[in-house]
Enzyme design. Structure first.
Site, PDB file in Angstrom:
ATOM      1  N   ARG A 142       0.805  -1.098   0.128  1.00 42.31           N
ATOM      2  CA  ARG A 142      -0.210   0.062   0.093  1.00 42.31           C
ATOM      3  C   ARG A 142       0.761   1.166   0.001  1.00 42.31           C
ATOM      4  NH1 ARG A 142      -2.912  -2.993   3.961  1.00 42.31           N
ATOM      5  NH2 ARG A 142      -1.794  -1.857   5.496  1.00 42.31           N
TER       6      ARG A 142
ATOM      7  N   LYS B  76       1.426 -20.400   6.943  1.00 41.02           N
ATOM      8  CA  LYS B  76       0.372 -20.714   8.010  1.00 41.02           C
ATOM      9  C   LYS B  76      -0.194 -19.579   8.809  1.00 41.02           C
ATOM     10  CE  LYS B  76       3.355 -21.192  12.173  1.00 41.02           C
ATOM     11  NZ  LYS B  76       2.366 -20.307  13.091  1.00 41.02           N
TER      12      LYS B  76
ATOM     13  N   HIS C 271       8.036 -23.387   7.918  1.00 39.77           N
ATOM     14  CA  HIS C 271       9.260 -23.501   8.105  1.00 39.77           C
ATOM     15  C   HIS C 271      10.316 -24.186   9.001  1.00 39.77           C
ATOM     16  CE1 HIS C 271       8.306 -20.763  11.735  1.00 39.77           C
ATOM     17  NE2 HIS C 271       9.523 -21.091  12.078  1.00 39.77           N
TER      18      HIS C 271
ATOM     19  N   LYS D 270      14.177 -26.709   8.635  1.00 46.98           N
ATOM     20  CA  LYS D 270      15.529 -26.915   9.354  1.00 46.98           C
ATOM     21  C   LYS D 270      16.187 -27.832   9.227  1.00 46.98           C
ATOM     22  CE  LYS D 270      13.484 -23.478  12.829  1.00 46.98           C
ATOM     23  NZ  LYS D 270      14.306 -22.469  12.770  1.00 46.98           N
TER      24      LYS D 270
ATOM     25  N   GLU E  73       9.280 -20.598  24.055  1.00 47.12           N
ATOM     26  CA  GLU E  73       9.707 -19.281  23.485  1.00 47.12           C
ATOM     27  C   GLU E  73       9.970 -18.482  24.881  1.00 47.12           C
ATOM     28  OE1 GLU E  73       7.957 -17.825  19.387  1.00 47.12           O
ATOM     29  OE2 GLU E  73       6.132 -18.862  20.571  1.00 47.12           O
TER      30      GLU E  73
ATOM     31  N   ASP F 149      -1.359 -21.960  16.720  1.00 48.44           N
ATOM     32  CA  ASP F 149      -0.191 -21.313  16.297  1.00 48.44           C
ATOM     33  C   ASP F 149       0.993 -22.287  16.339  1.00 48.44           C
ATOM     34  OD1 ASP F 149       1.099 -19.018  15.355  1.00 48.44           O
ATOM     35  OD2 ASP F 149       1.975 -19.028  17.290  1.00 48.44           O
TER      36      ASP F 149
ATOM     37  N   HIS G  56       3.599 -26.890  13.405  1.00 48.73           N
ATOM     38  CA  HIS G  56       5.049 -27.404  13.734  1.00 48.73           C
ATOM     39  C   HIS G  56       5.078 -28.852  14.539  1.00 48.73           C
ATOM     40  CE1 HIS G  56       6.027 -23.760  12.227  1.00 48.73           C
ATOM     41  NE2 HIS G  56       5.812 -22.995  13.292  1.00 48.73           N
TER      42      HIS G  56
END
Length: 520
Positions: A74, A181, A211, A215, A249, A268, A273
């Site tokens: 934008r 995702k 992703h 790895k 995390e 999430d 994953h």
């Protein structure tokens, strides 16, 4: 394990680079003439991962000289302003050294199209830009469209691409779409999304990015299991006590409040994953490592997953409260900017799953993920049963735990094996746990490519083994949906202090089975 900023690209060893052609490791896997269009090009994912990964691929010599990169956004930018934006973020986040000659070559193919997703004229301008790249850069009609955008925008972007003719592949060329995702928020929405995308793109041209599958250490799990004779004979219910898969995390929602609230930790992370890691850990040996054969074995595992009978006893959820993250005092989830103060979204989720196959019958798989936990770590821990007989005095083995193989996916990629060993000195037999450690950083001089490098290159090459299929996505939602439905009846998640390892009910969940969580 990032590549040294002083290492020239021509000194990189070709022999163990996963970006090399597997048929002949002396040859790089170089993409043919093509371009990539990024929707959501100013977002965090694009700035920190996608743009640097594209530059690093170019710097490794894995993109063609004719490569094109188009940003759609934008902002009222000139092409020069967008080019400077790309350069700034590449310099800030690239993993190879910044080389002016590489940048100069890449910059010649950079374009910007200003507009919003509702603007049909902007997509006509995009179509003109793509045609110019074909004519001026020689991209030959080969274009990938990266949707680094919220799922709610997939439909309008897909329709616009179809309406302006960009979704159609001219003869002898290809068009591909890359979807980030989450793939929906439940089974029904995932099916609707898949139907929508399939109406516009050939299903073989749709690449769903997870992703984690890019790895190196995730792929090394396959090497550990199937390239070594010592592990596969004990990789079953005869020897394995249970399996723990953890993604922890130490950060909070970190500016993702608009996305995260209402989604939560399970949707999430677990749905994609962690269930993919479970499938790779538990699957049978594939006939080959082709996309079809890998998918066949992962699908068998996900189809055989059984939910616990008592979801209250064998699932847990939590929400981080104020506390200390290292030496820093941090606020709780409900105090984060943009979060509803009455939110029931979980920031911690743990579940037990069983796999009804001959190999895994009776072995519980525990999956957990959370924010504001003790440290950042992702690992798969295969915990073995105790030896059936210990010919030692009980005092000699009182500090002896269970053997374990731990695959560390991040941040210190490698494998640890825990076993019992005699304590040196004296004449008495005292046995204690010790660890034998393999680290990628110490064992290989080559740097591992960033996951997005590998996955973007695979898309440009049309190589799909590392991408989840529609069936895998749907099976994952079938597993998670009943748990989410149950949680929706419970109200507020149990709070846990930031910097700890989650709510007390997660500890109790394992204790009911006679287990306890590993301390990573």
């Amino acid at each position: 394990m990032s590549e040294s900023s002083t290492t020239p690209r021509h000194e990189e060893s070709p022999w163990h680079n996963p970006l090399r052609d597997p048929r002949d490791l002396r040859l790089p896997r170089i993409a043919g003439p093509c371009s990539i269009v990024i929707f959501g090009v100013t977002g965090d994912l694009s700035r920190k991962k996608l743009l640097p990964a594209i530059y690093d691929l170019a710097n490794r010599g894995l993109l063609p000289p004719s490569f094109g990169l188009t940003g759609f956004g934008r902002r009222d930018w000139t092409q020069e302003q967008f080019c400077e934006f790309v350069k700034e973020n590449v310099k800030a986040h690239c993993r190879t050294h910044f080389d002016e000659s590489t940048w100069s070559q890449l910059a010649k193919g950079i374009r910007f199209v200003q507009g919003n997703f509702e603007d049909a004229s902007a997509f006509e301008r995009l179509s003109t830009t793509v045609a110019e790249l074909d004519r001026d850069r020689g991209t030959r009609g080969n274009h990938a469209f990266y949707m680094s955008i919220p799922p709610r925008d997939f439909e309008v972007v897909s329709r616009q691409l179809a309406n302006c003719g960009l979704a159609h592949s001219p003869e002898g060329s290809w068009r591909r779409v890359i979807i980030e995702k989450p793939f929906g928020h439940d089974l029904q929405s995932a099916k609707e999304l898949d139907k929508l995308v399939a109406e516009v793109f050939d299903p073989q041209s749709v690449f769903r990015i997870d992703h984690y599958l890019g790895k190196e250490t995730v792929q090394n799990l396959l090497a550990l299991r199937f390239a070594n004779a010592m592990y596969e004979p004990i990789w079953n219910a005869n020897y394995v006590d249970h399996v723990q898969i953890t993604m922890a995390e130490d950060i909070g929602v970190a500016g993702r409040a608009g996305y995260y609230d209402g989604i939560g930790a399970a949707r999430d992370v677990i749905q994609n994953h962690l269930l993919q890691l479970l499938a790779l850990t538990a699957m049978e040996e594939p006939v080959s490592f082709s996309a079809a054969d890998l998918t066949a074995e992962k699908t068998k595992v996900l189809s055989a997953v059984r939910l616990p009978h008592d979801l209250a006893a064998h699932t847990a959820r939590g929400q981080y409260a104020a506390g200390w993250q290292g030496s820093q005092e941090v606020i709780g989830y409900l105090e984060e900017k943009g979060i509803n103060p009455h939110s029931t979204t979980e920031t911690y989720a743990a579940i037990r799953l069983d796999i009804d196959t001959r190999r895994w019958a009776g072995v519980p798989f525990y999956l957990r993920t959370g924010k504001r936990l003790g440290r950042r770590v992702t690992e798969i821990a295969v915990i073995f049963k105790r030896a059936p007989h210990l010919p030692f005095e009980s005092t000699a083995t009182q500090e002896l735990g269970k053997n374990a193989i731990v695959i560390r996916i991040q941040p210190d990629e490698g494998v640890t094996i825990r076993f019992g060993s005699k304590v040196p000195g004296g004449t008495s037999m005292e046995v204690r746990d010790v660890s034998m450690d393999f680290s990628y950083g110490r064992s290989f001089t080559e740097s591992s490519p960033e996951a997005y490098e590998r996955l973007i290159l695979d898309v440009l090459l049309g190589d799909p083994p590392l991408f989840p299929t529609t069936e895998e996505v749907n099976l994952s939602w079938k597993i998670l949906d009943p748990i989410e439905d149950f949680w929706s009846t419970l109200g507020q998640p149990q709070p846990y202090r930031a910097g700890t390892w989650g709510p007390e009910e997660a500890v109790e969940m394992l204790a009911r089975d006679g287990h306890r969580w590993r301390m990573p």
